[in-house]
Scaffold this motif. Structure first.
Motif, PDB file in Angstrom:
ATOM      1  N   GLY A   8       0.811  -1.227   0.000  1.00 19.75           N
ATOM      2  CA  GLY A   8       0.000   0.000   0.000  1.00 19.75           C
ATOM      3  C   GLY A   8       0.833   1.261   0.000  1.00 19.75           C
ATOM      4  O   GLY A   8       0.437   2.277   0.569  1.00 19.75           O
ATOM      5  N   GLY A   9       2.003   1.222  -0.665  1.00 15.70           N
ATOM      6  CA  GLY A   9       2.853   2.416  -0.708  1.00 15.70           C
ATOM      7  C   GLY A   9       3.027   2.923  -2.123  1.00 15.70           C
ATOM      8  O   GLY A   9       2.293   2.531  -3.042  1.00 15.70           O
ATOM      9  N   GLY A  10       4.025   3.789  -2.299  1.00 12.32           N
ATOM     10  CA  GLY A  10       4.264   4.387  -3.612  1.00 12.32           C
ATOM     11  C   GLY A  10       4.679   3.359  -4.651  1.00 12.32           C
ATOM     12  O   GLY A  10       4.275   3.425  -5.810  1.00 12.32           O
ATOM     13  N   ARG A  11       5.502   2.416  -4.233  1.00  9.23           N
ATOM     14  CA  ARG A  11       5.930   1.346  -5.158  1.00  9.23           C
ATOM     15  C   ARG A  11       4.715   0.551  -5.648  1.00  9.23           C
ATOM     16  O   ARG A  11       4.576   0.277  -6.850  1.00  9.23           O
ATOM     17  N   GLU A  12       3.818   0.229  -4.716  1.00  9.00           N
ATOM     18  CA  GLU A  12       2.640  -0.558  -5.102  1.00  9.00           C
ATOM     19  C   GLU A  12       1.697   0.266  -5.965  1.00  9.00           C
ATOM     20  O   GLU A  12       1.031  -0.275  -6.850  1.00  9.00           O
ATOM     21  N   HIS A  13       1.638   1.588  -5.711  1.00  5.72           N
ATOM     22  CA  HIS A  13       0.804   2.416  -6.590  1.00  5.72           C
ATOM     23  C   HIS A  13       1.348   2.365  -8.015  1.00  5.72           C
ATOM     24  O   HIS A  13       0.598   2.173  -8.976  1.00  5.72           O
ATOM     25  N   ALA A  14       2.675   2.496  -8.143  1.00  2.00           N
ATOM     26  CA  ALA A  14       3.269   2.457  -9.487  1.00  2.00           C
ATOM     27  C   ALA A  14       3.013   1.102 -10.152  1.00  2.00           C
ATOM     28  O   ALA A  14       2.660   1.038 -11.339  1.00  2.00           O
ATOM     29  N   MET A  15       3.136   0.016  -9.392  1.00  3.02           N
ATOM     30  CA  MET A  15       2.910  -1.316  -9.977  1.00  3.02           C
ATOM     31  C   MET A  15       1.458  -1.484 -10.402  1.00  3.02           C
ATOM     32  O   MET A  15       1.170  -1.960 -11.508  1.00  3.02           O
ATOM     33  N   ALA A  16       0.532  -1.097  -9.514  1.00  3.88           N
ATOM     34  CA  ALA A  16      -0.895  -1.286  -9.813  1.00  3.88           C
ATOM     35  C   ALA A  16      -1.301  -0.430 -11.010  1.00  3.88           C
ATOM     36  O   ALA A  16      -1.999  -0.890 -11.920  1.00  3.88           O
ATOM     37  N   TRP A  17      -0.843   0.808 -11.013  1.00  4.72           N
ATOM     38  CA  TRP A  17      -1.153   1.733 -12.123  1.00  4.72           C
ATOM     39  C   TRP A  17      -0.595   1.190 -13.436  1.00  4.72           C
ATOM     40  O   TRP A  17      -1.261   1.185 -14.463  1.00  4.72           O
ATOM     41  N   ARG A  18       0.641   0.680 -13.389  1.00  4.51           N
ATOM     42  CA  ARG A  18       1.300   0.207 -14.606  1.00  4.51           C
ATOM     43  C   ARG A  18       0.626  -1.055 -15.143  1.00  4.51           C
ATOM     44  O   ARG A  18       0.426  -1.204 -16.350  1.00  4.51           O
ATOM     45  N   VAL A  19       0.278  -1.955 -14.237  1.00  6.18           N
ATOM     46  CA  VAL A  19      -0.399  -3.191 -14.632  1.00  6.18           C
ATOM     47  C   VAL A  19      -1.731  -2.861 -15.313  1.00  6.18           C
ATOM     48  O   VAL A  19      -2.084  -3.458 -16.330  1.00  6.18           O
ATOM     49  N   ALA A  20      -2.435  -1.890 -14.751  1.00  9.66           N
ATOM     50  CA  ALA A  20      -3.762  -1.538 -15.282  1.00  9.66           C
ATOM     51  C   ALA A  20      -3.693  -0.919 -16.680  1.00  9.66           C
ATOM     52  O   ALA A  20      -4.698  -0.864 -17.384  1.00  9.66           O
ATOM     53  N   GLN A  21      -2.482  -0.456 -17.108  1.00 15.00           N
ATOM     54  CA  GLN A  21      -2.348   0.114 -18.457  1.00 15.00           C
ATOM     55  C   GLN A  21      -2.357  -0.963 -19.542  1.00 15.00           C
ATOM     56  O   GLN A  21      -2.590  -0.655 -20.704  1.00 15.00           O
ATOM     57  N   ASP A  22      -2.027  -2.182 -19.179  1.00 14.17           N
ATOM     58  CA  ASP A  22      -1.806  -3.221 -20.197  1.00 14.17           C
ATOM     59  C   ASP A  22      -3.118  -3.638 -20.851  1.00 14.17           C
ATOM     60  O   ASP A  22      -4.123  -3.829 -20.163  1.00 14.17           O
ATOM     61  N   SER A  23      -3.060  -3.834 -22.165  1.00 15.60           N
ATOM     62  CA  SER A  23      -4.287  -4.170 -22.895  1.00 15.60           C
ATOM     63  C   SER A  23      -4.849  -5.519 -22.449  1.00 15.60           C
ATOM     64  O   SER A  23      -6.057  -5.727 -22.464  1.00 15.60           O
ATOM     65  N   ALA A  24      -3.969  -6.430 -22.001  1.00 11.82           N
ATOM     66  CA  ALA A  24      -4.447  -7.772 -21.638  1.00 11.82           C
ATOM     67  C   ALA A  24      -5.115  -7.797 -20.258  1.00 11.82           C
ATOM     68  O   ALA A  24      -5.701  -8.801 -19.880  1.00 11.82           O
TER      69      ALA A  24
END
Ligand code: AMP
Ligand code: GLY
Length: 428
Positions: A8-24
């Motif tokens: 639940g920190g900045g690293r996880e925000h970046a990971m969650a945000w980045r994962v959500a960008q993927d078309s799959a």
């Protein structure tokens, strides 16, 4: 594809945000997340050390892959729990997580595998302090063996203080039981680099190098923190140095873990000091860095979720990583008082204006109070931007920082200054 992020920190925000960008990706979740993560993906309440509950959640959500952000659940065995239930996970086993969970283990591993690192000796008896702490001269690094949330390393300038500090640590007064054994380490001079790779236990892929800023104040003054900002730019390492790191550090580390029968699966973070004699390992982390992940993933192109899924299945596909041309930078905004005592619950203003400046504001320590974001940690936000060059990335990030306001907020104004001076000397 569905992906679950733990943390639940900045690293996880970046990971969650980045994962959500993927078309799959058609489902991205985070447990427990924070106010900013909840704006990008679905957050689920939960405790990150309850490994059984986390694996039940992954089963319930029918996720294809889970990625673990912080070290504590890995050291507690969360990846073993997932693996035992046949759930694909990115993160090392408890045994492999000892590379971060025990500094004594990590040093023994480095020495056994002839991987360059500072000379050191382990100390566990107060009676040996006087004879041991000065062995490598001064300054000296004193490191608590166990996990200490970034507070376990002291750099001490002279003997009387080193003896007192070592005694304090061994007595459990500094970081509790984590300091009952300490590593006394030769001080290394040079430039620090965060070098991260992703491995499925056999194959690996190299992520672009980043540079963190650990001290609280400008000019690398003040106490150590979890990291006050980071940037990702090709100037951080020459390609010759990068090759040397891979050959002398990354490959022997992964091979050494395989040889022990504890292959390393997940993100291996090599905290390096580049000295006159070449790269040396200061520490291993068994997860992505924070805040390094924010500029790293902001720059990474390609199918990140597929990359994670391929690693979790033991079939890593390095072709899924592509690095954008444009460098990136992240400036951490911290609570007044951090890294010492700080207040929480302070309203945060200007987030929308910052986003309008073209930056991505990753949330590190925030929560919603009556629908509005308030501070909930020491590191509060990681304001991240890109640019045509490192200078432009930094000025874009700082423009967004100036749009944000919360009482007591402080940040370093010299993030990326090493990158800028490298550029200046190249152009001179
Ligand atoms: P670590 O958690 O081991 O990376 O240590 C935290 C910080 O202390 C590092 O990022 C360095 O800035 C500093 N440090 C640790 N070990 C050494 C060393 N042997 N020589 C110089 N600085 C060190
Ligand atoms: N930023 C340093 C770390 O993640 O440990």
């Amino acid at each position: 594809m569905k992906v679950l992020v733990i943390g639940g920190g900045g690293r996880e925000h970046a990971m969650a945000w980045r994962v959500a960008q993927d078309s799959a990706v058609d489902g991205a979740y985070c447990v427990p997340g924070n106010a900013g993560i909840a704006a990008d993906v679905s957050c689920v309440p939960g405790k990150i050390l309850q490994t059984k509950e986390l694996s039940s959640l992954a089963e319930f959500l029918e996720v294809d892959c889970t990625v673990v952000g912080p070290e504590a659940p890995l050291v507690a065995g969360v990846a073993d729990e997932f693996e035992s239930r046949g759930l694909p996970v990115v993160g090392p086993s408890q045994e492999a997580a000892r590379l971060e969970g025990s500094k004594v283990f990590a040093k023994d591993f480095l020495v056994d595998n002839a991987i360059p690192t500072a000379r050191s000796v382990t100390l566990e008896d107060e009676r040996d302090v006087d004879a041991t702490v000065g062995r490598f001269g001064y300054p000296v690094a004193l490191k608590a063996d166990g996990l200490a949330a970034g507070k376990g390393v002291l750099i001490v300038q002279e003997e009387a203080e080193a003896r007192a500090r070592a005694r304090g640590m061994l007595a459990g007064n500094v970081v509790g039981d984590a300091g009952r054994r300490i590593v006394v380490e030769q001080f290394l001079d040079g430039e620090e680099v965060s070098f991260m790779v992703l491995s499925d236990g056999e194959a690996y892929c190299v992520l672009p190098a980043t540079q963190d800023h650990k001290r609280a104040y400008d000019g690398d003054a003040g106490p150590n923190t979890g990291g006050m900002g980071a940037y990702c730019d090709d100037s951080i390492l020459s390609s010759a140095m990068r090759d040397r790191i891979i050959e002398r550090i990354v490959e022997p580390s992964l091979a050494g873990m395989r040889r022990r029968g504890t292959p390393f699966k997940g993100f291996l973070y090599c905290g390096l000091m580049i000295t006159q004699e070449g790269p040396h390992v200061l520490e291993f982390n068994v997860r992505l860095g924070d805040p390094e992940t924010q500029p790293l993933l902001y720059r990474l192109e390609g199918e990140f979720a597929e990359l994670l899924a391929s690693a979790s299945r033991g079939a890593l596909d390095p072709s899924l990583v592509r690095v954008a041309e444009r460098p990136t930078a992240c400036v951490v905004m911290a609570a007044g008082g951090y890294p010492a005592k700080y207040r929480t619950g302070i309203p945060i203003r200007g987030l929308r204006q910052a986003a309008q400046q073209g930056a991505k504001v990753f949330h590190a320590g925030t929560r919603l109070a009556a629908g509005s974001p308030v501070t909930a940690g020491g590191r509060v936000l990681g304001v991240t931007a890109s640019g045509a060059g490192i200078g432009e990335a930094l000025s874009n990030a700082y423009r967004a920082v100036r749009a944000i306001d919360f009482e007591g907020a402080h940040y370093r104004s010299d993030i990326g200054s090493r990158g800028l001076s490298r550029l200046a000397s190249e152009n001179a």
